[in-house]
Motif scaffolding. Structure first.
Motif, PDB file in Angstrom:
ATOM      1  N   THR A  91      39.540  43.812  26.107  1.00 48.31           N
ATOM      2  CA  THR A  91      38.581  44.125  27.161  1.00 48.31           C
ATOM      3  C   THR A  91      39.335  44.488  28.434  1.00 48.31           C
ATOM      4  O   THR A  91      40.239  43.753  28.854  1.00 48.31           O
ATOM      5  CB  THR A  91      37.653  42.924  27.429  1.00 48.31           C
ATOM      6  OG1 THR A  91      37.056  42.512  26.200  1.00 48.31           O
ATOM      7  CG2 THR A  91      36.561  43.282  28.419  1.00 48.31           C
ATOM      8  N   LEU A  92      38.955  45.622  29.040  1.00 45.23           N
ATOM      9  CA  LEU A  92      39.568  46.103  30.275  1.00 45.23           C
ATOM     10  C   LEU A  92      38.472  46.263  31.322  1.00 45.23           C
ATOM     11  O   LEU A  92      37.513  47.007  31.104  1.00 45.23           O
ATOM     12  CB  LEU A  92      40.255  47.455  30.043  1.00 45.23           C
ATOM     13  CG  LEU A  92      41.210  47.537  28.849  1.00 45.23           C
ATOM     14  CD1 LEU A  92      41.690  48.964  28.652  1.00 45.23           C
ATOM     15  CD2 LEU A  92      42.383  46.613  29.063  1.00 45.23           C
ATOM     16  N   VAL A  93      38.637  45.575  32.447  1.00 39.73           N
ATOM     17  CA  VAL A  93      37.656  45.646  33.528  1.00 39.73           C
ATOM     18  C   VAL A  93      38.369  46.151  34.782  1.00 39.73           C
ATOM     19  O   VAL A  93      39.388  45.572  35.184  1.00 39.73           O
ATOM     20  CB  VAL A  93      37.019  44.258  33.799  1.00 39.73           C
ATOM     21  CG1 VAL A  93      36.053  44.316  34.964  1.00 39.73           C
ATOM     22  CG2 VAL A  93      36.327  43.734  32.540  1.00 39.73           C
ATOM     23  N   PRO A  94      37.843  47.229  35.395  1.00 33.84           N
ATOM     24  CA  PRO A  94      38.486  47.738  36.606  1.00 33.84           C
ATOM     25  C   PRO A  94      38.350  46.747  37.762  1.00 33.84           C
ATOM     26  O   PRO A  94      37.314  46.122  37.931  1.00 33.84           O
ATOM     27  CB  PRO A  94      37.742  49.041  36.902  1.00 33.84           C
ATOM     28  CG  PRO A  94      36.467  48.976  36.144  1.00 33.84           C
ATOM     29  CD  PRO A  94      36.663  48.000  35.016  1.00 33.84           C
ATOM     30  N   LEU A  95      39.428  46.622  38.522  1.00 35.73           N
ATOM     31  CA  LEU A  95      39.446  45.786  39.714  1.00 35.73           C
ATOM     32  C   LEU A  95      39.788  46.655  40.927  1.00 35.73           C
ATOM     33  O   LEU A  95      40.315  47.757  40.779  1.00 35.73           O
ATOM     34  CB  LEU A  95      40.497  44.679  39.573  1.00 35.73           C
ATOM     35  CG  LEU A  95      40.304  43.674  38.444  1.00 35.73           C
ATOM     36  CD1 LEU A  95      41.516  42.759  38.342  1.00 35.73           C
ATOM     37  CD2 LEU A  95      39.032  42.865  38.654  1.00 35.73           C
ATOM     38  N   ASP A  96      39.531  46.117  42.092  1.00 39.44           N
ATOM     39  CA  ASP A  96      39.908  46.826  43.317  1.00 39.44           C
ATOM     40  C   ASP A  96      41.404  47.102  43.325  1.00 39.44           C
ATOM     41  O   ASP A  96      42.190  46.359  42.733  1.00 39.44           O
ATOM     42  CB  ASP A  96      39.550  45.983  44.553  1.00 39.44           C
ATOM     43  CG  ASP A  96      38.051  45.864  44.757  1.00 39.44           C
ATOM     44  OD1 ASP A  96      37.306  46.710  44.218  1.00 39.44           O
ATOM     45  OD2 ASP A  96      37.624  44.925  45.450  1.00 39.44           O
ATOM     46  N   GLY A  97      41.780  48.162  44.020  1.00 41.61           N
ATOM     47  CA  GLY A  97      43.192  48.486  44.165  1.00 41.61           C
ATOM     48  C   GLY A  97      43.808  49.123  42.930  1.00 41.61           C
ATOM     49  O   GLY A  97      45.032  49.115  42.792  1.00 41.61           O
ATOM     50  N   GLY A  98      42.987  49.645  42.010  1.00 40.65           N
ATOM     51  CA  GLY A  98      43.521  50.305  40.828  1.00 40.65           C
ATOM     52  C   GLY A  98      44.100  49.364  39.798  1.00 40.65           C
ATOM     53  O   GLY A  98      44.899  49.762  38.956  1.00 40.65           O
ATOM     54  N   ARG A  99      43.705  48.098  39.855  1.00 36.81           N
ATOM     55  CA  ARG A  99      44.199  47.107  38.896  1.00 36.81           C
ATOM     56  C   ARG A  99      43.196  46.929  37.759  1.00 36.81           C
ATOM     57  O   ARG A  99      42.080  47.407  37.826  1.00 36.81           O
ATOM     58  CB  ARG A  99      44.448  45.775  39.604  1.00 36.81           C
ATOM     59  CG  ARG A  99      45.539  45.894  40.667  1.00 36.81           C
ATOM     60  CD  ARG A  99      45.768  44.610  41.445  1.00 36.81           C
ATOM     61  NE  ARG A  99      44.509  44.072  41.931  1.00 36.81           N
ATOM     62  CZ  ARG A  99      44.217  42.769  41.983  1.00 36.81           C
ATOM     63  NH1 ARG A  99      45.100  41.877  41.587  1.00 36.81           N
ATOM     64  NH2 ARG A  99      43.070  42.352  42.429  1.00 36.81           N
ATOM     65  N   THR A 100      43.632  46.207  36.731  1.00 34.49           N
ATOM     66  CA  THR A 100      42.792  45.980  35.552  1.00 34.49           C
ATOM     67  C   THR A 100      42.808  44.509  35.169  1.00 34.49           C
ATOM     68  O   THR A 100      43.864  43.882  35.118  1.00 34.49           O
ATOM     69  CB  THR A 100      43.309  46.809  34.352  1.00 34.49           C
ATOM     70  OG1 THR A 100      43.306  48.186  34.708  1.00 34.49           O
ATOM     71  CG2 THR A 100      42.452  46.600  33.121  1.00 34.49           C
ATOM     72  N   ASP A 101      41.632  43.988  34.889  1.00 33.12           N
ATOM     73  CA  ASP A 101      41.479  42.665  34.321  1.00 33.12           C
ATOM     74  C   ASP A 101      41.542  42.850  32.797  1.00 33.12           C
ATOM     75  O   ASP A 101      40.654  43.469  32.211  1.00 33.12           O
ATOM     76  CB  ASP A 101      40.129  42.080  34.746  1.00 33.12           C
ATOM     77  CG  ASP A 101      39.952  40.661  34.297  1.00 33.12           C
ATOM     78  OD1 ASP A 101      40.575  39.782  34.897  1.00 33.12           O
ATOM     79  OD2 ASP A 101      39.184  40.443  33.343  1.00 33.12           O
ATOM     80  N   PHE A 102      42.616  42.374  32.178  1.00 33.34           N
ATOM     81  CA  PHE A 102      42.854  42.566  30.745  1.00 33.34           C
ATOM     82  C   PHE A 102      42.650  41.248  30.004  1.00 33.34           C
ATOM     83  O   PHE A 102      43.211  40.220  30.391  1.00 33.34           O
ATOM     84  CB  PHE A 102      44.289  43.066  30.516  1.00 33.34           C
ATOM     85  CG  PHE A 102      44.735  42.996  29.080  1.00 33.34           C
ATOM     86  CD1 PHE A 102      44.267  43.911  28.155  1.00 33.34           C
ATOM     87  CD2 PHE A 102      45.627  42.013  28.653  1.00 33.34           C
ATOM     88  CE1 PHE A 102      44.680  43.846  26.817  1.00 33.34           C
ATOM     89  CE2 PHE A 102      46.040  41.943  27.329  1.00 33.34           C
ATOM     90  CZ  PHE A 102      45.556  42.870  26.406  1.00 33.34           C
ATOM     91  N   THR A 103      41.858  41.298  28.943  1.00 38.93           N
ATOM     92  CA  THR A 103      41.678  40.143  28.068  1.00 38.93           C
ATOM     93  C   THR A 103      41.809  40.600  26.626  1.00 38.93           C
ATOM     94  O   THR A 103      41.274  41.643  26.249  1.00 38.93           O
ATOM     95  CB  THR A 103      40.291  39.496  28.266  1.00 38.93           C
ATOM     96  OG1 THR A 103      40.133  39.124  29.632  1.00 38.93           O
ATOM     97  CG2 THR A 103      40.124  38.268  27.387  1.00 38.93           C
ATOM     98  N   MET A 104      42.528  39.831  25.843  1.00 43.54           N
ATOM     99  CA  MET A 104      42.593  40.039  24.404  1.00 43.54           C
ATOM    100  C   MET A 104      42.204  38.714  23.756  1.00 43.54           C
ATOM    101  O   MET A 104      42.771  37.670  24.092  1.00 43.54           O
ATOM    102  CB  MET A 104      44.002  40.443  23.959  1.00 43.54           C
ATOM    103  CG  MET A 104      44.113  40.687  22.466  1.00 43.54           C
ATOM    104  SD  MET A 104      45.772  41.222  21.945  1.00 43.54           S
ATOM    105  CE  MET A 104      46.719  39.696  22.101  1.00 43.54           C
ATOM    106  N   ALA A 105      41.221  38.768  22.873  1.00 45.98           N
ATOM    107  CA  ALA A 105      40.762  37.558  22.198  1.00 45.98           C
ATOM    108  C   ALA A 105      40.625  37.836  20.710  1.00 45.98           C
ATOM    109  O   ALA A 105      40.289  38.951  20.309  1.00 45.98           O
ATOM    110  CB  ALA A 105      39.418  37.119  22.766  1.00 45.98           C
ATOM    111  N   GLU A 106      40.906  36.833  19.902  1.00 48.82           N
ATOM    112  CA  GLU A 106      40.707  36.960  18.461  1.00 48.82           C
ATOM    113  C   GLU A 106      40.001  35.709  17.962  1.00 48.82           C
ATOM    114  O   GLU A 106      40.379  34.587  18.304  1.00 48.82           O
ATOM    115  CB  GLU A 106      42.021  37.156  17.721  1.00 48.82           C
ATOM    116  CG  GLU A 106      41.806  37.462  16.257  1.00 48.82           C
ATOM    117  CD  GLU A 106      42.952  38.231  15.626  1.00 48.82           C
ATOM    118  OE1 GLU A 106      42.830  38.568  14.441  1.00 48.82           O
ATOM    119  OE2 GLU A 106      43.960  38.500  16.302  1.00 48.82           O
TER     120      GLU A 106
END
Length: 140
Positions: A91-106
């Motif tokens: 899962t990739l969620v855009p954040l302010d400042g051109g950053r990304t909230d990255f989550t990988m789950a299994e």
């Protein structure tokens, strides 16, 4: 062993940059120490063959189930008839400042999960390495 794993990182790159990294199968071993090899094409309905550092003597055949560029990707694999199955979600969620909230789950499930989860190698360290590698490679 746990029946699920999760890693979360904030990446100093936009979601498209992270997406491009995650969808380039042949490049995985060059940036990700958790993956020995990843063969095939990462596209919906395609099969990919992954060898992980956790179990370098075994190839996991996975199906790319869903891709919503550049927000979410889902891979799954396991035993026939759903007896034991793992579903990995990126899962990739855009954040302010051109950053990304990255989550990988299994998440692992199926009728044989209680038995299989006892013999599957612990992937906690592998997930942490994967997350750290995404951060480093996206920054490069």
């Amino acid at each position: 062993m746990p029946s699920s794993y999760r890693v979360h990182r904030v990446v100093d790159a936009d979601p498209q940059t992270v997406w491009d990294l995650l969808t380039d199968a042949p490049a995985y071993p060059s940036w990700n120490p958790a993956v020995v090899s990843l063969g095939g094409r990462i596209a919906v309905g395609e099969k990919i063959a992954m060898v992980s550092a956790v179990a370098p003597g075994r190839t996991f055949t996975l199906t790319v189930d869903r891709m919503d560029e550049p927000r979410e990707m889902v891979w799954s694999g396991g035993m026939p008839l759903g007896l034991y199955r793992g579903v990995r979600t990126f899962t990739l969620v855009p954040l302010d400042g051109g950053r990304t909230d990255f989550t990988m789950a299994e998440v692992f499930g199926g009728p044989l999960a209680p038995l299989m989860n006892r013999v599957v190698p612990d992937m906690t360290v592998s997930f942490e390495r994967f997350g750290d590698a995404v951060v480093a490679a996206a920054r490069a």
